[in-house]
Design an enzyme around this catalytic site. Structure first.
Site, PDB file in Angstrom:
ATOM      1  N   GLN A  98     -61.192  75.554  82.398  1.00 55.28           N
ATOM      2  CA  GLN A  98     -60.268  75.573  81.256  1.00 55.28           C
ATOM      3  C   GLN A  98     -60.927  75.986  79.935  1.00 55.28           C
ATOM      4  OE1 GLN A  98     -56.999  72.503  79.395  1.00 55.28           O
ATOM      5  NE2 GLN A  98     -57.914  72.015  81.322  1.00 55.28           N
ATOM      6  N   SER A 158     -58.673  64.001  74.281  1.00 55.72           N
ATOM      7  CA  SER A 158     -57.883  64.624  75.340  1.00 55.72           C
ATOM      8  C   SER A 158     -58.073  66.130  75.261  1.00 55.72           C
ATOM      9  CB  SER A 158     -56.404  64.249  75.181  1.00 55.72           C
ATOM     10  OG  SER A 158     -55.672  64.696  76.293  1.00 55.72           O
ATOM     11  N   GLU A 159     -58.277  66.751  76.423  1.00 57.02           N
ATOM     12  CA  GLU A 159     -58.658  68.175  76.465  1.00 57.02           C
ATOM     13  C   GLU A 159     -57.628  69.095  75.823  1.00 57.02           C
ATOM     14  OE1 GLU A 159     -59.064  68.584  80.690  1.00 57.02           O
ATOM     15  OE2 GLU A 159     -56.997  69.203  80.978  1.00 57.02           O
ATOM     16  N   ASN A 160     -56.374  68.619  75.718  1.00 61.58           N
ATOM     17  CA  ASN A 160     -55.333  69.469  75.134  1.00 61.58           C
ATOM     18  C   ASN A 160     -55.246  69.312  73.612  1.00 61.58           C
ATOM     19  OD1 ASN A 160     -54.394  66.854  75.867  1.00 61.58           O
ATOM     20  ND2 ASN A 160     -52.289  67.495  75.551  1.00 61.58           N
ATOM     21  N   GLY A 161     -56.338  68.887  72.984  1.00 66.14           N
ATOM     22  CA  GLY A 161     -56.414  68.968  71.537  1.00 66.14           C
ATOM     23  C   GLY A 161     -56.089  67.698  70.787  1.00 66.14           C
TER      24      GLY A 161
END
Lengths: 223, 223
Positions: A103, B47-50
């Protein structure tokens, strides 16, 4: 005068060619430009290469493009979704190609393209199947794998608000891949909840400056 | 001999997170760790989504559709939390800015190799998501997993059988039977459940185990 706004979704996706590489933003369904992807189905371009984190949700948007047979290849980190079998079905039927990329590597490859860089050495994936065939290099005692830049012909994006210059603001975790993809394509198209007067967006709050954006279309929706 | 429940494994891992730590919790078992942070410690979840400052899941129906966690479930933001785009989210992961990455595992080897991204099931397309980034980049990688598979095969191996996520990265493993440290001395048992004994633990472990001189009973509260 600069006015990047267009009146319709059809106008927003006009001219996208067969075989184009298209960056599609979103993490799962959040921040995903479903209305633009639906318009691209109508527009008719085929043989597309899609770059996205996932491979679509439900049966519309990116999943709809796959179901309609318009996608030749998906470059993504995680194609499976709990609410869609569109990619799985096409994959099992041998109708779609998959390039699996970690990712953060997808994201950084696009950032490199945006920044005019020729690639980067990353510690991610070293010693794994996903680094097979790639150049390895030791730098200061640590192993790295070389990753190439990844550029789009087109980016399909979703933001919260825009002005006619294409300055963008986002909402919460819907920002995700949008700012990076906005910078990494020749033609960056964004759907927004609303278009506001030039000067109405707080300059301190603008995340994507308008220089990266080519077309803006308002689609409404909840705040 | 009483093996730990999944919640007890998460509780044990939570006790080792120091006040002020920045931590990413992987999907599945590691996600439960957030429920057991000792009172008085401020831990910032990434969290990897920002997202930095990821909070608990909101009550059903009260979530914001634009605010999700890495597992794509509804999430919340704690006071002091922040949003940023994907490339920065993975810069934090890859660049060693997180103190701990807590991950699930199919297998861990005695040299700290981690396998947690694919079982090579031919019925599904593979997905890697952020697993390789999270395994390669944090200051310290710790694993939470059951000590054996459902059919009794050891997960702590001399060598991983499944494809690697990253080589030589895991420093500590929390299982339902023991807390293990992996280092130059090999796999050292720091804690194990009472009434088990080293020979019985070794029988469930492929890697050669050594008992720490100051080993302690692994005895979490009922949860």
């Amino acid at each position: 005068m600069i006015d990047k706004t267009v009146a319709s979704l059809a106008e927003a996706v006009a001219g996208i060619k067969d075989g184009a590489t298209i960056l599609v933003a979103g993490f799962g369904a959040v921040g995903a430009p479903d209305e633009l992807a639906d318009a691209l189905i109508e527009q008719g371009a085929r043989d597309l290469v899609i770059v996205s984190n996932n491979a679509g949700n439900r049966s519309n948007g990116l999943a709809g493009l796959i179901i309609a047979g318009r996608v030749r290849k998906v470059i993504c980190s995680y194609p499976r979704s709990t609410d869609s079998t569109a990619f799985d079905d096409a994959f099992k039927a041998g109708k779609i190609e998959l390039e699996l990329v970690p990712q953060g590597t997808i994201s950084e490859r696009m950032r490199c393209a945006a920044a005019g860089l020729g690639g980067f050495y990353s510690p991610v994936g070293v010693g794994t199947k996903l680094a097979e065939g790639k150049e390895l290099r030791e730098i200061d005692g640590r192993a790295y794998v070389f990753e190439k830049p990844l550029k789009g012909d087109v980016a399909l994006l979703k933001a919260d608000r825009a002005d006619r210059w294409g300055n963008l603001t986002y909402r919460k975790s819907a920002r995700n891949f949008n700012p990076t993809m906005a910078m990494a394509a020749d033609l960056s198209i964004v759907q927004v909840r609303e278009i506001v007067q030039l000067g109405a967006l707080d300059p301190e709050a603008i995340v994507t400056p308008g220089i990266f954006i080519d077309r803006v279309v308002a689609v409404g929706g909840r705040r | 001999m009483k093996p730990l429940s999944r919640r007890q494994i998460a509780w044990r891992a939570a006790q080792d997170l120091e006040d002020g730590s920045y931590v990413n919790l992987g999907i599945g078992l590691p996600t439960l760790v957030a429920d057991f942070i000792p009172d008085g410690r401020e831990i910032v979840f990434h969290s990897e989504n920002g997202i930095l400052g990821l909070g608990k899941a909101p009550p059903p129906g009260e979530g914001d559709p634009d605010l999700i966690n890495a597992g794509k479930g509804a999430a919340s933001l704690v006071p002091g939390g922040a949003f940023f785009h994907h490339t920065d989210a993975f810069l934090m992961i890859r660049g060693g800015h997180l103190d701990y990455s807590l991950l699930g595992a199919f297998e861990v080897s005695e040299t700290g190799d981690l396998a947690n991204w694919t079982t090579e099931d031919p019925d599904y397309p593979p997905g890697v998501g952020g697993a390789m980034d999270l395994a390669a980049g944090a200051k310290e990688v710790r694993v939470l997993c059951e000590h054996t598979t459902k059919d009794g095969q050891p997960r702590i191996r001399q060598r991983c059988h499944y494809p690697l996520t990253a080589a030589g990265v895991v420093r500590r493993v929390y299982t339902n039977l023991a807390v293990l440290d992996i280092g130059p001395a090999g796999v050292v048992v720091r804690e194990m459940v009472e009434g088990l004994g080293l020979a019985a633990l070794q029988a469930k472990t492929e890697a050669r185990l050594q008992l720490a001189d100051d080993w302690r009973p692994l005895a979490p509260p009922p949860l």
